[in-house]
Each structure stands twice: as structure tokens, then as C-alpha cells.
Scaffold this motif. Structure first.
Motif, PDB file in Angstrom:
ATOM      1  N   ALA A  45      -1.654  -5.167  13.447  1.00  0.00           N
ATOM      2  CA  ALA A  45      -0.448  -5.601  12.743  1.00  0.00           C
ATOM      3  C   ALA A  45      -0.757  -6.317  11.425  1.00  0.00           C
ATOM      4  CB  ALA A  45       0.366  -6.533  13.639  1.00  0.00           C
ATOM      5  N   ASP A  46      -2.021  -6.649  11.197  1.00  0.00           N
ATOM      6  CA  ASP A  46      -2.386  -7.419  10.005  1.00  0.00           C
ATOM      7  C   ASP A  46      -2.684  -6.472   8.839  1.00  0.00           C
ATOM      8  OD1 ASP A  46      -3.110  -9.328   8.215  1.00  0.00           O
ATOM      9  OD2 ASP A  46      -4.809 -10.118   9.358  1.00  0.00           O
ATOM     10  N   VAL A  47      -1.660  -5.815   8.334  1.00  0.00           N
ATOM     11  CA  VAL A  47      -1.848  -4.858   7.239  1.00  0.00           C
ATOM     12  C   VAL A  47      -2.207  -5.579   5.945  1.00  0.00           C
ATOM     13  CG1 VAL A  47      -0.333  -3.139   8.268  1.00  0.00           C
ATOM     14  CG2 VAL A  47       0.638  -4.860   6.731  1.00  0.00           C
ATOM     15  N   ALA A  48      -1.821  -6.825   5.799  1.00  0.00           N
ATOM     16  CA  ALA A  48      -2.113  -7.565   4.569  1.00  0.00           C
ATOM     17  C   ALA A  48      -3.617  -7.777   4.397  1.00  0.00           C
ATOM     18  CB  ALA A  48      -1.397  -8.917   4.585  1.00  0.00           C
ATOM     19  N   THR A  49      -4.296  -8.184   5.473  1.00  0.00           N
ATOM     20  CA  THR A  49      -5.732  -8.447   5.376  1.00  0.00           C
ATOM     21  C   THR A  49      -6.516  -7.169   5.125  1.00  0.00           C
ATOM     22  OG1 THR A  49      -5.556 -10.396   6.813  1.00  0.00           O
ATOM     23  CG2 THR A  49      -7.726  -9.390   6.593  1.00  0.00           C
ATOM     24  N   ALA A  50      -6.117  -6.065   5.767  1.00  0.00           N
ATOM     25  CA  ALA A  50      -6.825  -4.795   5.563  1.00  0.00           C
ATOM     26  C   ALA A  50      -6.770  -4.366   4.100  1.00  0.00           C
ATOM     27  CB  ALA A  50      -6.229  -3.716   6.459  1.00  0.00           C
ATOM     28  N   GLY A  51      -5.591  -4.404   3.507  1.00  0.00           N
ATOM     29  CA  GLY A  51      -5.455  -4.018   2.107  1.00  0.00           C
ATOM     30  C   GLY A  51      -6.166  -4.981   1.173  1.00  0.00           C
ATOM     31  N   ALA A  52      -6.030  -6.285   1.428  1.00  0.00           N
ATOM     32  CA  ALA A  52      -6.669  -7.284   0.573  1.00  0.00           C
ATOM     33  C   ALA A  52      -8.187  -7.187   0.653  1.00  0.00           C
ATOM     34  CB  ALA A  52      -6.216  -8.689   0.981  1.00  0.00           C
ATOM     35  N   LEU A  53      -8.719  -6.893   1.847  1.00  0.00           N
ATOM     36  CA  LEU A  53     -10.165  -6.802   2.009  1.00  0.00           C
ATOM     37  C   LEU A  53     -10.726  -5.616   1.237  1.00  0.00           C
ATOM     38  CD1 LEU A  53     -12.677  -7.983   3.325  1.00  0.00           C
ATOM     39  CD2 LEU A  53     -12.269  -6.483   5.278  1.00  0.00           C
ATOM     40  N   LEU A  54     -10.039  -4.478   1.262  1.00  0.00           N
ATOM     41  CA  LEU A  54     -10.525  -3.341   0.486  1.00  0.00           C
ATOM     42  C   LEU A  54     -10.552  -3.683  -0.998  1.00  0.00           C
ATOM     43  CD1 LEU A  54     -11.438  -0.411   0.201  1.00  0.00           C
ATOM     44  CD2 LEU A  54      -9.041   0.238   0.022  1.00  0.00           C
ATOM     45  N   SER A  55      -9.497  -4.315  -1.499  1.00  0.00           N
ATOM     46  CA  SER A  55      -9.466  -4.711  -2.907  1.00  0.00           C
ATOM     47  C   SER A  55     -10.604  -5.674  -3.229  1.00  0.00           C
ATOM     48  CB  SER A  55      -8.116  -5.370  -3.228  1.00  0.00           C
ATOM     49  OG  SER A  55      -7.045  -4.481  -2.988  1.00  0.00           O
ATOM     50  N   ALA A  56     -10.866  -6.607  -2.321  1.00  0.00           N
ATOM     51  CA  ALA A  56     -11.944  -7.567  -2.543  1.00  0.00           C
ATOM     52  C   ALA A  56     -13.307  -6.878  -2.535  1.00  0.00           C
ATOM     53  CB  ALA A  56     -11.903  -8.652  -1.462  1.00  0.00           C
ATOM     54  N   LEU A  57     -13.508  -5.945  -1.615  1.00  0.00           N
ATOM     55  CA  LEU A  57     -14.786  -5.239  -1.539  1.00  0.00           C
ATOM     56  C   LEU A  57     -15.034  -4.400  -2.783  1.00  0.00           C
ATOM     57  CD1 LEU A  57     -14.796  -4.130   2.211  1.00  0.00           C
ATOM     58  CD2 LEU A  57     -16.378  -5.728   1.112  1.00  0.00           C
ATOM     59  N   VAL A  58     -13.996  -3.750  -3.274  1.00  0.00           N
ATOM     60  CA  VAL A  58     -14.146  -2.968  -4.504  1.00  0.00           C
ATOM     61  C   VAL A  58     -14.556  -3.887  -5.653  1.00  0.00           C
ATOM     62  CG1 VAL A  58     -12.892  -1.613  -6.221  1.00  0.00           C
ATOM     63  CG2 VAL A  58     -12.580  -1.141  -3.799  1.00  0.00           C
ATOM     64  N   LEU A  59     -14.024  -5.086  -5.675  1.00  0.00           N
ATOM     65  CA  LEU A  59     -14.319  -6.026  -6.758  1.00  0.00           C
ATOM     66  C   LEU A  59     -15.750  -6.554  -6.660  1.00  0.00           C
ATOM     67  CD1 LEU A  59     -12.916  -7.449  -9.168  1.00  0.00           C
ATOM     68  CD2 LEU A  59     -12.450  -9.348  -7.609  1.00  0.00           C
ATOM     69  N   VAL A  60     -16.163  -7.010  -5.478  1.00  0.00           N
ATOM     70  CA  VAL A  60     -17.483  -7.648  -5.366  1.00  0.00           C
ATOM     71  C   VAL A  60     -18.617  -6.642  -5.408  1.00  0.00           C
ATOM     72  CG1 VAL A  60     -16.532  -9.561  -4.016  1.00  0.00           C
ATOM     73  CG2 VAL A  60     -17.543  -7.600  -2.822  1.00  0.00           C
ATOM     74  N   ARG A  61     -18.306  -5.363  -5.199  1.00  0.00           N
ATOM     75  CA  ARG A  61     -19.379  -4.366  -5.158  1.00  0.00           C
ATOM     76  C   ARG A  61     -19.599  -3.679  -6.505  1.00  0.00           C
ATOM     77  NH1 ARG A  61     -17.717  -1.765   0.538  1.00  0.00           N
ATOM     78  NH2 ARG A  61     -16.626  -0.364  -0.879  1.00  0.00           N
ATOM     79  N   ILE A  62     -19.159  -4.293  -7.580  1.00  0.00           N
ATOM     80  CA  ILE A  62     -19.446  -3.732  -8.903  1.00  0.00           C
ATOM     81  C   ILE A  62     -20.951  -3.519  -9.104  1.00  0.00           C
ATOM     82  CG2 ILE A  62     -19.374  -4.211 -11.388  1.00  0.00           C
ATOM     83  CD1 ILE A  62     -16.664  -5.505 -10.987  1.00  0.00           C
ATOM     84  N   PRO A  63     -21.833  -4.464  -8.682  1.00  0.00           N
ATOM     85  CA  PRO A  63     -23.274  -4.227  -8.854  1.00  0.00           C
ATOM     86  C   PRO A  63     -23.777  -2.976  -8.134  1.00  0.00           C
ATOM     87  CG  PRO A  63     -22.874  -6.554  -8.434  1.00  0.00           C
ATOM     88  CD  PRO A  63     -21.564  -5.844  -8.204  1.00  0.00           C
TER      89      PRO A  63
END
Length: 432
Positions: free
Chosen positions: A246-264
Motif C-alpha cells: 500500500a506504500d506507493v509513495a515510498t516506492a516511487g520516491a525511492l526510484l527517483s532517489a536511486l536515479v539521482l544518487v546513481r549518477i556516478p
């Protein structure tokens, strides 16, 4: 500073890096436009599909690229055409894709219900995206092994540029279907491959068929390593959906965060296409000094970039994911600090894994990733919040992999000769 880093990286890094920069930008544009046009539930489904494509797709098809690149590079040193390697690599990719599609078809309803909120159309789109990755990685293996890095970068650039254009059109039209945004992952890579086929076809040539053991001997272990590596870096979003449906907010936010931190990681991707052939050549010729120098330089580059990226993500990440992706405000500075540390450790693991692969130590690499995934599972089971559990899993798993790989590399100081490549009695005529 930038000039010094460029002198450290392997030849071919710049053109491949340029292509990957466009692909990286495309990822941000793709998710940003989707995040602003889809509902939280639909964006969560797209996030899971995205993670599934790049966990399974890269996990099983990147090894094909790497083994094709390694064998083509070895044949290139002997003046042999890559055609026999391409034929075997394409056959392996086709069989693997067929098996994956069969699994998706057989479990379509289950996958749709558990991962995509009942949308079976996303299951079929997943199959198409996997097919596109199969074709792309096979051809990139040939381009990498031949050191055709300009063409390699062009394929990436066309793929990324088309993604940006298609997603921009979807956004301007106000499209709110997750399938439309998912189909971009099918169309763009295929167009990129079609646009860069000429050098692959010209260079293929003939020659005696490559014996299956030359390709398959290391491919099975490499597939295990690659698939588990993608699990470590991508499974967090899927775990959130499984642990807290039911926690759709965390799933979407985590993908966005991972895309951001994995620039290297995009920078490492630009190095990887040139790093593996370079390390393989040094190992094949017994040049231990060149092998060590290239490895140390690669580690220095990813460390500098990983530290810089991690610090910036920890400071600005919570604000950036909301501005760029319209992500829910559920992740804080501490979450980004953990993700930044995990990404730095993952970068070390990827570089060390290339060193093991170049020395033909496929088993050692596989063991390291098995240990890493086991550590990830243990950390994810900790009685903490869902977000922190997946962040710790990523961090602990990556550090465990690094520890095992370092131990193995320090034990084996002499490069192991690579797989013997059969020499054709005929005169090579395919390299022009």
C-alpha cells in the motif's frame, strides 16, 4: 581536476561517456515527465517495471555483451574477425530472451496483480523492453571488443535522445497512461541498434565457428554475477512494493532517489566498455604492471566521483527529487546519505569485478555477489522502517561484495590467462 580525471580513464571512455550522459539525461526526463503526469499508483507501477527491466534485463544480457566483448578483443589481437563470436552471442541472447518471455506469459496474471496493479499490458511491455535490451547488448559487445567506441557511444546517444523526444511528446500531449511511458523503453533502444548496425555487419566476417565452451564456460557464472549485481542495486523498489504494497509513495520516491544518487554509475558505464578490453589485453599479455595501473586509475576515478555525488545527494537530494520528479516528501537527508554510501561501495564492486573477469576468475566474482545478496537479505529483514531496510540492504550488500573481491584479488597477484580462442586456419577477411 577534470583534465586529470580524463587522463586517468581508459581510452574510449569519452565517446561512450557522452552517449551515456544522454541516456542518463533521458532517464531523468523520462521519470520527471512521468512523475508529473501519472497518478501515484501508476507511477509506482512504472517504477516497478523500470526496476524489473534493468534488474533482469541488464542482469542476463549485460553478461552476453561482456563475454562477446572479451572474446572479440582476444580475436582482434590475433587478426581474426568477430563473426563467429557474434553468431554464438546472438544465439545465447535469443534463447535467454525466449525463456524470459515464456515465464512472463505463464505468470502474466500473477505479475500484473503483484507488481503492476492488475495491468497486464505492462507485462507485455516488459517483454518488449527485454527484447530491446537483448539486441542492444549483443551488438554493443561487438562494438566494444573492436574498440569502435564512437559507434558504441552513438548507439547510446540515439537511444537516449529518442527517449527524451518521445517522452517530451507524451508530456506535451498530457498522456497519463503508464504503458505509453513504458513503451519508450522498447522503441528507443531498437532504433539505436538499427542506426548503428553497419559497422557490426561490415566487421563481422567469416571464419570457423566458435566452440560453445569458449563462450559458455564463463557465461553462466557471469550471468549469475551480473543478475545478482542488478538485484543489489535495483531490488529496493521491488522490495518496497512486496513489503508494503500500500506504500506507493515510498516506492516511487525511492526510484527517483536511486536515479539521482546513481549518477556516478553512468560514468562507470562509460569506463566499463573500455576498461574490460583494456584489462583483458593486459591479462592476456601477462603485463601485470599495466593491469594494476589501469585498475588503480579506475578505482581512483570512481572514488572521487562517488564521494562527490554522495555528498551532493545527501545535501540536496530531498529537495531535488521533489522538484525534478514531483516525488512524495518521504525521504530525508539521512536516506540519501545511506544511498550515496551504498553507491560508492557498488562502484568499487563493479570495478573490482571487471578485474576478476579480465583474469578469467568468473567463479570468484559470482561468489562475491552471492555473499552480497545474502548480506542484503539479512539487512533487509531488520526490524526498521521499510525505506531504511532497503537502504541498509543496498549498503551492506555492496560492502560485502567489495570485501570478498578484494580478498580474492590480493590472493591472486598473477593474472590468469584468458579462455583460449580457436585460431582459424583461413585468412581473416572481415576486418576492414
Amino acid at each position: 581536476m577534470i583534465g586529470r580525471l580524463l587522463r586517468l580513464v581508459p581510452p574510449g571512455t569519452v565517446p561512450v561517456g557522452a552517449g551515456l550522459a544522454i541516456v542518463g539525461l533521458a532517464a531523468y526526463v523520462h521519470l520527471a515527465v512521468a512523475g508529473h503526469n501519472l497518478t501515484a499508483g501508476d507511477y509506482s507501477s512504472l517504477s516497478v517495471l523500470w526496476s524489473f527491466v534493468f534488474t533482469v534485463g541488464l542482469g542476463v544480457f549485460l553478461p552476453v555483451e561482456q563475454e562477446v566483448a572479451r572474446l572479440v578483443a582476444a580475436r582482434r589481437t590475433r587478426g581474426l574477425p568477430p563473426g563467429p563470436v557474434l553468431a554464438r552471442g546472438a544465439a545465447v541472447a535469443a534463447v535467454t530472451l525466449g525463456l524470459l518471455v515464456l515465464v512472463c506469459v505463464a505468470a502474466a496474471d500473477v505479475l500484473a496483480d503483484r507488481l503492476f496493479a492488475g495491468d497486464t499490458g505492462l507485462v507485455w511491455t516488459l517483454c518488449g523492453a527485454l527484447a530491446a535490451l537483448a539486441v542492444a547488448h549483443t551488438t554493443r559487445g561487438v562494438l566494444s571488443g573492436l574498440r569502435q567506441f564512437g559507434w558504441y557511444g552513438s548507439q547510446l546517444g540515439i537511444d537516449g535522445g529518442l527517449r527524451i523526444g518521445l517522452v517530451a511528446l507524451l508530456g506535451l500531449a498530457g498522456v497519463d497512461s503508464p504503458m505509453a511511458y513504458a513503451l519508450v523503453l522498447v522503441v528507443a533502444p531498437l532504433v539505436g541498434v538499427a542506426s548503428t548496425l553497419p559497422p557490426v555487419i561490415r566487421a563481422a566476417g567469416g571464419g570457423a565457428a566458435l566452440p560453445w565452451p569458449a563462450l559458455l564456460r564463463g557465461l553462466a557464472l557471469l550471468t549469475v554475477s551480473s543478475l545478482l549485481a542488478q538485484v543489489v542495486v535495483n531490488v529496493g523498489v521491488i522490495n518496497v512494493r512486496l513489503l508494503a504494497p500500500a506504500d506507493v509513495a515510498t516506492a516511487g520516491a525511492l526510484l527517483s532517489a536511486l536515479v539521482l544518487v546513481r549518477i556516478p554509475l553512468f560514468v562507470f558505464g562509460s569506463m566499463q566498455a573500455a576498461l574490460l578490453p583494456g584489462l583483458s589485453t593486459a591479462a592476456a599479455t601477462g603485463d601485470q604492471a599495466a593491469f594494476g595501473t589501469l585498475l588503480r586509475r579506475a578505482l581512483a576515478v570512481v572514488t572521487a566521483l562517488g564521494v562527490l555525488g554522495g555528498v551532493l545527494a545527501a545535501l540536496l537530494g530531498p529537495w531535488l527529487v521533489q522538484v525534478l520528479f514531483d516525488a512524495p516528501d518521504v525521504l530525508g537527508h539521512g536516506d540519501f546519505a545511506w544511498l550515496g554510501l551504498a553507491t560508492l561501495a557498488y562502484l568499487w564492486a563493479m570495478v573490482l569485478g571487471q578485474a576478476l573477469l579480465a583474469r578469467d576468475q568468473h567463479q570468484a566474482q559470482a561468489v562475491a555477489w552471492i555473499v552480497g545478496v545474502a548480506a542484503l537479505v539479512v539487512a533487509t529483514l531488520a526490524p526498521l522502517s521499510v525505506a531504511l531496510r532497503v537502504e541498509l540492504g543496498y549498503t551492506v550488500g555492496s560492502l560485502a561484495v567489495v570485501a570478498v573481491m578484494l580478498t580474492r584479488l590480493r590472493r591472486g597477484t598473477t593474472p590468469t590467462p584468458p579462455v583460449a580462442v580457436p585460431v582459424s586456419a583461413s585468412t581473416p577477411g572481415g576486418i576492414r
